[in-house]
Design a protein around this motif. Sequence first.
Motif, PDB file in Angstrom:
ATOM      1  N   VAL A 172       0.844  -1.039   0.131  1.00  0.00           N
ATOM      2  CA  VAL A 172      -0.130  -0.040   0.100  1.00  0.00           C
ATOM      3  C   VAL A 172       0.933   1.336  -0.053  1.00  0.00           C
ATOM      4  O   VAL A 172       1.833   1.086   0.612  1.00  0.00           O
ATOM      5  N   ASP A 173       0.545   2.430  -0.785  1.00  0.00           N
ATOM      6  CA  ASP A 173       1.101   3.620  -0.746  1.00  0.00           C
ATOM      7  C   ASP A 173       1.474   3.845   0.687  1.00  0.00           C
ATOM      8  O   ASP A 173       0.514   4.121   1.459  1.00  0.00           O
ATOM      9  N   GLY A 174       2.451   4.641   1.086  1.00  0.00           N
ATOM     10  CA  GLY A 174       2.524   5.272   2.383  1.00  0.00           C
ATOM     11  C   GLY A 174       3.469   4.485   3.378  1.00  0.00           C
ATOM     12  O   GLY A 174       3.477   4.953   4.397  1.00  0.00           O
ATOM     13  N   GLY A 175       3.974   3.396   3.077  1.00  0.00           N
ATOM     14  CA  GLY A 175       4.856   2.851   3.972  1.00  0.00           C
ATOM     15  C   GLY A 175       4.222   2.083   4.959  1.00  0.00           C
ATOM     16  O   GLY A 175       3.029   1.841   5.171  1.00  0.00           O
ATOM     17  N   GLN A 176       5.044   2.056   6.212  1.00  0.00           N
ATOM     18  CA  GLN A 176       4.481   1.343   7.597  1.00  0.00           C
ATOM     19  C   GLN A 176       3.194   2.173   7.994  1.00  0.00           C
ATOM     20  O   GLN A 176       2.188   1.541   8.398  1.00  0.00           O
ATOM     21  N   VAL A 194      -5.367 -10.735   8.562  1.00  0.00           N
ATOM     22  CA  VAL A 194      -4.540  -9.660   8.314  1.00  0.00           C
ATOM     23  C   VAL A 194      -3.409  -9.512   9.129  1.00  0.00           C
ATOM     24  O   VAL A 194      -3.528  -9.485  10.316  1.00  0.00           O
ATOM     25  N   THR A 195      -2.209  -9.289   8.629  1.00  0.00           N
ATOM     26  CA  THR A 195      -0.934  -8.860   9.399  1.00  0.00           C
ATOM     27  C   THR A 195      -0.055  -7.950   8.773  1.00  0.00           C
ATOM     28  O   THR A 195      -0.011  -7.901   7.420  1.00  0.00           O
ATOM     29  N   HIS A 196       0.992  -7.465   9.562  1.00  0.00           N
ATOM     30  CA  HIS A 196       1.916  -6.669   9.057  1.00  0.00           C
ATOM     31  C   HIS A 196       3.357  -7.402   9.183  1.00  0.00           C
ATOM     32  O   HIS A 196       3.918  -7.265  10.105  1.00  0.00           O
ATOM     33  N   PRO A 197       3.745  -8.241   7.945  1.00  0.00           N
ATOM     34  CA  PRO A 197       4.658  -9.014   8.161  1.00  0.00           C
ATOM     35  C   PRO A 197       6.081  -8.505   8.832  1.00  0.00           C
ATOM     36  O   PRO A 197       6.886  -8.850   9.645  1.00  0.00           O
ATOM     37  N   ALA A 198       6.351  -7.069   8.146  1.00  0.00           N
ATOM     38  CA  ALA A 198       7.826  -6.499   8.769  1.00  0.00           C
ATOM     39  C   ALA A 198       7.748  -6.218  10.204  1.00  0.00           C
ATOM     40  O   ALA A 198       8.815  -6.390  10.711  1.00  0.00           O
ATOM     41  N   ASP A 205       8.124  -1.965   4.449  1.00  0.00           N
ATOM     42  CA  ASP A 205       6.965  -1.370   5.273  1.00  0.00           C
ATOM     43  C   ASP A 205       5.656  -1.361   4.946  1.00  0.00           C
ATOM     44  O   ASP A 205       4.827  -1.666   5.775  1.00  0.00           O
ATOM     45  N   GLY A 206       5.507  -1.308   3.543  1.00  0.00           N
ATOM     46  CA  GLY A 206       4.018  -1.107   3.155  1.00  0.00           C
ATOM     47  C   GLY A 206       3.299  -2.394   2.771  1.00  0.00           C
ATOM     48  O   GLY A 206       2.112  -2.487   2.436  1.00  0.00           O
ATOM     49  N   LEU A 207       4.047  -3.502   3.110  1.00  0.00           N
ATOM     50  CA  LEU A 207       3.569  -5.017   2.871  1.00  0.00           C
ATOM     51  C   LEU A 207       2.433  -5.199   3.748  1.00  0.00           C
ATOM     52  O   LEU A 207       2.721  -5.314   5.078  1.00  0.00           O
ATOM     53  N   VAL A 208       1.472  -5.561   3.255  1.00  0.00           N
ATOM     54  CA  VAL A 208       0.096  -6.492   4.088  1.00  0.00           C
ATOM     55  C   VAL A 208      -0.209  -7.644   3.646  1.00  0.00           C
ATOM     56  O   VAL A 208      -0.200  -7.829   2.270  1.00  0.00           O
ATOM     57  N   ARG A 209      -0.257  -8.531   4.739  1.00  0.00           N
ATOM     58  CA  ARG A 209      -0.635  -9.979   4.150  1.00  0.00           C
ATOM     59  C   ARG A 209      -2.052 -10.071   4.665  1.00  0.00           C
ATOM     60  O   ARG A 209      -2.566  -9.968   5.737  1.00  0.00           O
TER      61      ARG A 209
END
Length: 412
Positions: free
Chosen positions: A307-311, A337-341, A360-364
């Motif tokens: 997603v745009d905008g990082g963490q 849903v989770t934030h892997p980083a 940082d912008g990765l969402v699973r």
Amino acid sequence: MEQTTRAIHMGFPSLEDSHAAAIAMTSAYDFTSAQEASDRFNGVAEGNIYSRFTNPSVEHFEQKLASLEHADAAVAFASGMAAYLALAITFLKQGDHVLLASGIFGTTTHLFRQYFGQFGITATCVDLDDPHAWQEAIQLNTRMILVESPTNPLLKVADLAGLSRLAKHHDALLVVDNTLLSPVNQRPLAHGADLVLHSTGKFIDGQGRTVGGVIAGRKAMIQPLKGYLRSSGTCMNAFTAWVLSHGLDTLKARMTLHEQNARTVAAWLREQPCVQQVFATFSEDHPQAAVIARQQCGHSPVLSFVVDGGQDAAWRCIDALQLVSRCTNIGDTKSMVTHPASTTHCRYSPEEKAQYGICDGLVRICVGLEASEDIIADLQQALAASQKKQSPQQPQQSSAKGQLNQEVAWQS
């Protein structure tokens, strides 16, 4: 006979006509004679000895899982990490080297590099989808190649047949974690893997009720693992095995609906302007599409998107979700849903995260069994919230959940 004695020795009801499998909730077993006890303990005769390493409910689950994986046998453990521990203690020794697929579950990497490293076992991480990197990384003392395929969370895929040839040439074991696909969508043993592993609390359970692990393969490979289990006590309990056995009965039906929903959600995500990229094994532009077509017979409902905008934006998106659960597990009926980083891969260094694509912008998201339109509606409002720069407020109960709770309250 005295009351207490009568109660203790009353006996058990026969369950031979039970439509559902019974649960063997026992710690030990009776023997007809001292000779029979001796014969079982010494391996002269088959039969149950102690539930730490032989239990009818656990064996029933092991046999069903082995059948689905087209394996000779399987052995179940208390958790997926207990299964990894068993692999290392059974098949590795001081001075051995292990190749790990880069970006796999952070705790697995930490187990091999940190804890086994204390006992003289070294481990190297290798890019899963780079065959030349595997060739260059393998050493004379490499005794195990361990991969997740597909990986979590970027859904990279290994060429299992190619890795099998490499492993056999160097007298190493190829172990494939098949958790994300299940035996319904991939059978690694058919492509040259020596052992296949599952974290059973995911899709095999299907409702997030249990923790467990299982390893399947040739009988000659499973027997040493059972020997380790007998001494270590890292066993699966009978109730968990009973739950998992019933989970296997609905596995194919669930995986079919999971995939159907995931395809719909992924197609919608690709159309969103604030989503930079979507990762899924069924994507037509997947770099390993040819390999996937060759070795998979279905796809995982685990998706990741940037997603745009990082963490900050990723966290705002996650915090705004009202139907989708904030949970690091996968394989549940509920979407999660989770934030892997910052969670599942937090043990990796910043350099490793950058190398493996854990940005940082990765969402699973693991797409569940809810109606796909409800999942999309929740994602839509969450993505909109992710692009707002003000501090997010505490998420309120969604109209979907509120309506559901009102219906349950009215029915009760």
